[in-house]
Structures are given as structure tokens and as C-alpha cells.
Design a protein around this motif. Structure first.
Motif, PDB file in Angstrom:
ATOM      1  N   GLU A 508       0.848  -1.191   0.000  1.00 44.22           N
ATOM      2  CA  GLU A 508       0.000   0.000   0.000  1.00 44.22           C
ATOM      3  C   GLU A 508       0.886   1.243   0.000  1.00 44.22           C
ATOM      4  OE1 GLU A 508      -3.783   2.024   2.396  1.00 44.22           O
ATOM      5  OE2 GLU A 508      -2.745   0.276   3.240  1.00 44.22           O
ATOM      6  N   TYR A 509       0.495   2.246  -0.794  1.00 42.05           N
ATOM      7  CA  TYR A 509       1.321   3.443  -0.942  1.00 42.05           C
ATOM      8  C   TYR A 509       0.434   4.628  -1.327  1.00 42.05           C
ATOM      9  CZ  TYR A 509       0.780   2.166  -5.858  1.00 42.05           C
ATOM     10  OH  TYR A 509       0.264   1.830  -7.083  1.00 42.05           O
ATOM     11  N   ALA A 517       6.980   2.667  -5.171  1.00 43.67           N
ATOM     12  CA  ALA A 517       6.210   1.428  -5.235  1.00 43.67           C
ATOM     13  C   ALA A 517       6.629   0.574  -6.429  1.00 43.67           C
ATOM     14  CB  ALA A 517       4.720   1.745  -5.308  1.00 43.67           C
ATOM     15  N   ARG A 518       6.844   1.221  -7.569  1.00 42.35           N
ATOM     16  CA  ARG A 518       7.252   0.461  -8.754  1.00 42.35           C
ATOM     17  C   ARG A 518       8.638  -0.139  -8.568  1.00 42.35           C
ATOM     18  NH1 ARG A 518       4.110   4.571 -11.503  1.00 42.35           N
ATOM     19  NH2 ARG A 518       5.869   6.034 -11.512  1.00 42.35           N
ATOM     20  N   SER A 536      -0.205   6.582   2.905  1.00 39.19           N
ATOM     21  CA  SER A 536       1.064   6.205   3.535  1.00 39.19           C
ATOM     22  C   SER A 536       0.913   6.358   5.044  1.00 39.19           C
ATOM     23  CB  SER A 536       2.191   7.107   3.030  1.00 39.19           C
ATOM     24  OG  SER A 536       1.920   8.461   3.385  1.00 39.19           O
ATOM     25  N   VAL A 537       1.918   5.844   5.774  1.00 39.78           N
ATOM     26  CA  VAL A 537       1.974   6.044   7.218  1.00 39.78           C
ATOM     27  C   VAL A 537       3.268   6.794   7.528  1.00 39.78           C
ATOM     28  CG1 VAL A 537       0.625   3.977   7.736  1.00 39.78           C
ATOM     29  CG2 VAL A 537       3.112   3.813   7.527  1.00 39.78           C
ATOM     30  N   GLY A 542       9.195  10.678  11.053  1.00 47.08           N
ATOM     31  CA  GLY A 542       8.143  11.569  10.595  1.00 47.08           C
ATOM     32  C   GLY A 542       7.999  11.636   9.092  1.00 47.08           C
ATOM     33  N   LEU A 543       8.540  10.653   8.386  1.00 44.87           N
ATOM     34  CA  LEU A 543       8.490  10.635   6.927  1.00 44.87           C
ATOM     35  C   LEU A 543       7.435   9.634   6.439  1.00 44.87           C
ATOM     36  CD1 LEU A 543      12.335  10.666   6.228  1.00 44.87           C
ATOM     37  CD2 LEU A 543      10.741  12.603   6.083  1.00 44.87           C
ATOM     38  N   PRO A 544       6.794   9.928   5.318  1.00 46.33           N
ATOM     39  CA  PRO A 544       5.785   8.999   4.783  1.00 46.33           C
ATOM     40  C   PRO A 544       6.437   7.697   4.338  1.00 46.33           C
ATOM     41  CG  PRO A 544       6.259  10.728   3.197  1.00 46.33           C
ATOM     42  CD  PRO A 544       6.960  11.120   4.463  1.00 46.33           C
TER      43      PRO A 544
END
Length: 583
Positions: A508-509, A517-518, A536-537, A542-544
């Protein structure tokens, strides 16, 4: 062949009973004149005659040259007769019912039999249906209740438990099995057929494996139900026959031991090996050393031989000719034999001989006892056609991983190897191949396929957290180590277990992470369907970060999901296309 009890096998070639109905274009079974016949439409009054077998013209017909002939009043199907040369071309100026077509030599060889293969003929037309109903009458059925599935689905994976009993029925079997045996589960193979039919696994279950047999509801002859109490710590073969246990009890024991739901069963006794091998004119086997077993009376020279009938049964039953004379070595020999039998049944020599196929169909159905949901003509046909789709090179033979029973001083039984068996059972439950098969690429929607197209980030720029969502324990950490040390995905982290288990691995992205993702999809061998655009999480910095959830299809650290089979534990296995010599 005796079609529905009519006709004599020594007078009539079974293949000669199939004739072409020129009006319907279908092949039909021609039976003795005393039997009810499928109606054959008559030509229009005054229309041209037809000399094809089975044709009628109000009691009149024509011969090959177009001359009129007569038949007995009321007879719609001519009497059985031997094959004869094809009719001559109609004389100039006279047209036959259909334009003549030039046939290849191969087709000419097959057409006299009434079709390219008997099985295709048997499932087409009224006559074919009647013959399949005859075959259905050969099969015995058992009501196993809730032990199996209530129906057969052509669109799902399925598991069939194949049971060979040691019950001594039929002439010539006095030298095998126990004289008073009620028919124990002597040979047991759990056949799993993949949903996409690209592969299958035949997992042998040792008869001397110690298991717990659960309580077993059985249907009695009067229709009532009786619960047979279970037993703990006994041989697997006691799950059938003893105390009135039926095949449903054996199916329940497999579920108790492996966690694999058995859908259906097929059971046969000693005679099945004899009749099936005779029907295909013998099966090729190979032994490394000459065999002269006094107990089974098996005598074979070193190298390749052909066995059938009594000799074939001796080959699969002997315990003293190979290995350490134990049941596990006999299982290996049986697997090699079954692989050879599958190759023979799939060979052009068998498939282009309707006579052999009819004999094979008769032998197989007479030898079988099955559960009621598959004991009908349509379902048996469907199962046969589904099994035919699996290439022999992708049918894996393996045995439940076992070890000597630690409770015994003199080793006579075995127990499940808890270090290896769970992964094997899990692969079957989750429909994962044991062979290196190319994944069948199903066409995805354009939007799904497009997820893999475009620029890719450098692996060092990919941020991802890894969760275990149904893979084997420790998989997330192992995959993380692979990503960081070998794939260059250094910005990755282990996020523990997912809240729910997944059948398939997903990534998931967020939309702005498509490049990452690719890149990760290429490293992992993910399909477009496994990529889930979403959100994203935030990681500890603190980065996605993307989320990779390892599902039950996870094949092992570093193994691409779109590549070969899962990395299995040390497992002695073979495939049905391999020619091996017993030793």
C-alpha cells in the motif's frame, strides 16, 4: 465391451459401436437391436438417401453408390457390423447430403472409431450420455456427510483423498493383505489440484504414522447415523474399516492431522492396479537391481520392464525388494509407479485409442468407491476434465515429513515431523505450488496493469515498513534483512504482525510514492493487482512510508512472488514426468 449388459465383448470391438448420425452430426452408441435405441431423425420424404451408419429413410436407404436398399420394417438402426471402406463419391450430377472434405491421414486413422478420443465421444450426444450413465452404474458410493464437500466446483482448488485398501477381494489376491482384513487405509494419497490448474500435489500419508482419530459420524445401511468413538495415538491405517469406520473417518483424520479440508475421496482395492494396468497394456517401470522377491513373487531384471495385472500389483505391494524394506521406501516406489501410469494414460498411444479408453473407463469405474456428491455422471466427467488440464511435469509427489516414533525402542511407526510438516501442510492449504511453474498471467484491467509502468526510484530512496500478514513466523524480519543487505532498500523497518491475515501479499502506498512502489514491486516480483494505491503512514522520523504486508503466498526472503515455487524445507519429492528407477 458389454454396453449396458447388451452385446458380447468377444464379438464386437467397443469402438465399432459408435456411429455418426448424419442428421445431427453427433456420434451415438449403437447397441443390440433388442435394446431401446436413441431416435435418429428421418430424412424428408423424397430426399436423398444416406449410406452412413445409423441413417434411415423411412425403412429405406442407399448404398455407397446411391442405389436404394431396404431394411426390416420399423428398424431405425442397422444391425452391428464390422468396419468397411468409406462410401464412394456420389456419381456426377448427384449430390450427397454434405460436400466431401479432404481428410488428413491422421484424421482418417481416427474417424473409423467414431471420434478422435473415446472420452470426447462419450460426453457428446445421446448415446454418449447413455454410456456415461452405464459407467456411473459401475461406481459405488458412500455417504460421508459433513466430512467432505457437498458438491464439486470447477472454479476452485480441490482436495481428493485417494485410498487403497488392503481388503482381499477378487480372485488371485490371497497372497496380499491380512486374510480377515475389513479394509484398512493401506495406501493414502492426498491429491491437491491448484485453482488455476497449473499444478497439483500428491502427498502420500504413511499408513504407520501415529495420529489421533476423531469421533466419526457414519451413515448406517438403514439411513440412521452412528458416532464411532475416536482413538488417540494409533496408526493412520486404522481410520478406515476398524469398528465400522468409513472413508469419511479417514477424511476427518486427515483434517485433524494436517488442517487440510478434504473435499472428496476415491477408494479402490487391490484389483484396481490389476485392471487399470491391463487396460493400458502395461506400465513401464525401472529398477536399479534385479528383483526376485519370494513373498510378493515379483521377478524383474535390472533396468526397464513393463508390468501389468498381477505383476503390477506385486510391484506396488512389495516391501522387501527396495530400500530398507520399510513402508516409506515402498511409498517412493508407488509414487514412481503412479507417475509412469499417469504418463501412459496421457500418452498419444492411449488417448488416440478409443478401445483402450473404453477399457480404461470400465476398469476405473468398476474399481472405485467415491463419496456421493461425485458419484454421478456429470461430476465424474468434470473431475476428469479438470485433472487433464494439469501438466504431468507440474504434478509433484511428496510424503508427509515424518520421523521415527520416539516412544518406541524398536522402531515400527513414525510421527509427524513438527519442524518440517507445518510448512508443507500450509502450502497445500494456501494453494502454493511445489514445482517451478510459470505463473498464469491473467489479464488485468488497464488501470491495474498501468501501476507497474513509469519511472522507478533508486532502491536507496524507497521507504517501507514490513508486516507479517500470514506468512511463516519470522518472515518479516528475514525479508527486512534481505531488503537492507542485498536489495539496497536501506530505509526499511520491521513493523511486526498485521492486524489480519491476508491470502496474498500487498503493497500500500500514497499516490506520490508511485515511483518507490514500482521500484519495490520490481524487487519483490509484485503484480499490479498486489499494488494498492491508498495512503502512507509516518515512520519514526516523521516521513511517509509505504506498507508491505506479507501474505500466505510469501515464498521466502529474496524469492520473487512471480517467479518459481516457494522455498520448501528439505523434502524428498519428484514429479510425474520424471522417469526414475527404484532402488
Amino acid at each position: 465391451m458389454d454396453a449396458q449388459g447388451r452385446g458380447r465383448a468377444d464379438d464386437i470391438d467397443p469402438a465399432d459401436q459408435w456411429v455418426l448420425n448424419p442428421r445431427t452430426g453427433e456420434y451415438e452408441l449403437r447397441m443390440a437391436s433388442s435394446a431401446p435405441q436413441p431416435a435418429v431423425p428421418k430424412p424428408r420424404e423424397g430426399g436423398p438417401g444416406d449410406g452412413a451408419p445409423g441413417g434411415t429413410d423411412g425403412g429405406r436407404g442407399t448404398d455407397g453408390a446411391g442405389r436404394r436398399r431396404t431394411t426390416a420394417p420399423g428398424r431405425e438402426v442397422p444391425p452391428q457390423r464390422r468396419r468397411r471402406p468409406a462410401p464412394e463419391e456420389p456419381a456426377a450430377g448427384r449430390r450427397g447430403r454434405r460436400p466431401a472434405k479432404k481428410k488428413s491421414t491422421g484424421k482418417k486413422i481416427l474417424l473409423w472409431t467414431g471420434g478422435t478420443t473415446a472420452f470426447v465421444v462419450l460426453v457428446a450426444g445421446v448415446g454418449g450420455y447413455l454410456y456415461l450413465k452405464h459407467l456411473e452404474g459401475n461406481v459405488s458410493t458412500t455417504d460421508v456427510g459433513s466430512a467432505g464437500s457437498s458438491n464439486f466446483s470447477k472454479d476452485e482448488a480441490f482436495n481428493i483423498l485417494i485410498i487403497g485398501t488392503d481388503k482381499r477381494t477378487g480372485a488371485g489376491n490371497e497372497g496380499y493383505g491380512d486374510a480377515g482384513s475389513v479394509g484398512h487405509a493401506d495406501t493414502n494419497i492426498l491429491l491437491h489440484v491448484a485453482k488455476d490448474r497449473s499444478n497439483a500435489t500428491a502427498l502420500s500419508i504413511p499408513r504407520d504414522m501415529i495420529v489421533d482419530i476423531p469421533d466419526c459420524p457414519t451413515t448406517q445401511e438403514d439411513g440412521s447415523e452412528k458416532v464411532i468413538p475416536g482413538q488417540q495415538g494409533v496408526r493412520f491405517n486404522r481410520s478406515l474399516g476398524e469398528s465400522g469406520r468409513d472413508a469419511g473417518c479417514t477424511m476427518r483424520t486427515v483434517k485433524e492431522t494436517t488442517g487440510i479440508q478434504v473435499d472428496h475421496f476415491m477408494m479402490a482395492d487391490f484389483n484396481a492396479v490389476k485392471t487399470l494396468t491391463t487396460a493400458v497394456d502395461g506400465v513401464d517401470v525401472c529398477v536399479e537391481h534385479a528383483v526376485n522377491d519370494k513373498k510378493s513373487k515379483l521377478v524383474l531384471p535390472a533396468g526397464e520392464s513393463k508390468v501389468e495385472g498381477e505383476q503390477a500389483l506385486a510391484f506396488v505391494r512389495t516391501r522387501h525388494a527396495f530400500g530398507n524394506e520399510g513402508d516409506l521406501d515402498r511409498i517412493k516406489v508407488q509414487q514412481q509407479f503412479l507417475g509412469s501410469l499417469m504418463r501412459k494414460m496421457a500418452s498419444s498411444d492411449t488417448l488416440t485409442s478409443p478401445t483402450k479408453l473404453v477399457k480404461l473407463a470400465e476398469a476405473a469405474t468398476k474399481a472405485l468407491t467415491v463419496d456421493k456428491p461425485i458419484g454421478n455422471v456429470g461430476t465424474l466427467k468434470d473431475i476428469a476434465l479438470e485433472l487433464k488440464k494439469v501438466p504431468t511435469k507440474n504434478i509433484t509427489f511428496a510424503t508427509v515429513p515424518v520421523k521415527d516414533n520416539p516412544a518406541e525402542e524398536i522402531k515400527a511407526t513414525v510421527v509427524v515431523d513438527e519442524a518440517k510438516a507445518p510448512q508443507v501442510f500450509g502450502m497445500i492449504r494456501n494453494d502454493i505450488s511445489f514445482t517451478e511453474v510459470k505463473q498464469q498471467q491473467k489479464q488485468e484491467a488497464a488501470a491495474v496493469a498501468a501501476r507497474l509502468k513509469g519511472t522507478k526510484s533508486d532502491p536507496s530512496e524507497v521507504r517501507v515498513r514490513v508486516l507479517n500478514g500470514g506468512a511463516a513466523g519470522g518472515s518479516a524480519q528475514k525479508e527486512l534483512q534481505y531488503l537492507q543487505t542485498e536489495a539496497g532498500v536501506t530505509k526499511s523497518e520491521n513493523a511486526g504482525n498485521a492486524p489480519t491475515e491476508l491470502a496474498r501479499t500487498t503493497l500500500e502506498y500514497a499516490p506520490d510514492q508511485a515511483d518507490q512502489a514500482r521500484a519495490l514491486a520490481e524487487i519483490l516480483g509484485l503484480s499490479g493487482a498486489a499494488m494498492k494505491p491508498g495512503r502512507s503512514v509516518t515512520n519514526a522520523q516523521g516521513l511517509p512510508t509505504m506498507t508491505l504486508t506479507l501474505g500466505k503466498d510469501f515464498k521466502g526472503a529474496g524469492v520473487k512472488l512471480n517467479a518459481t515455487s516457494v522455498k520448501t524445507p528439505e523434502l524428498d519429492k519428484s514429479t510425474a514426468d520424471q522417469v526414475q528407477c527404484a532402488s
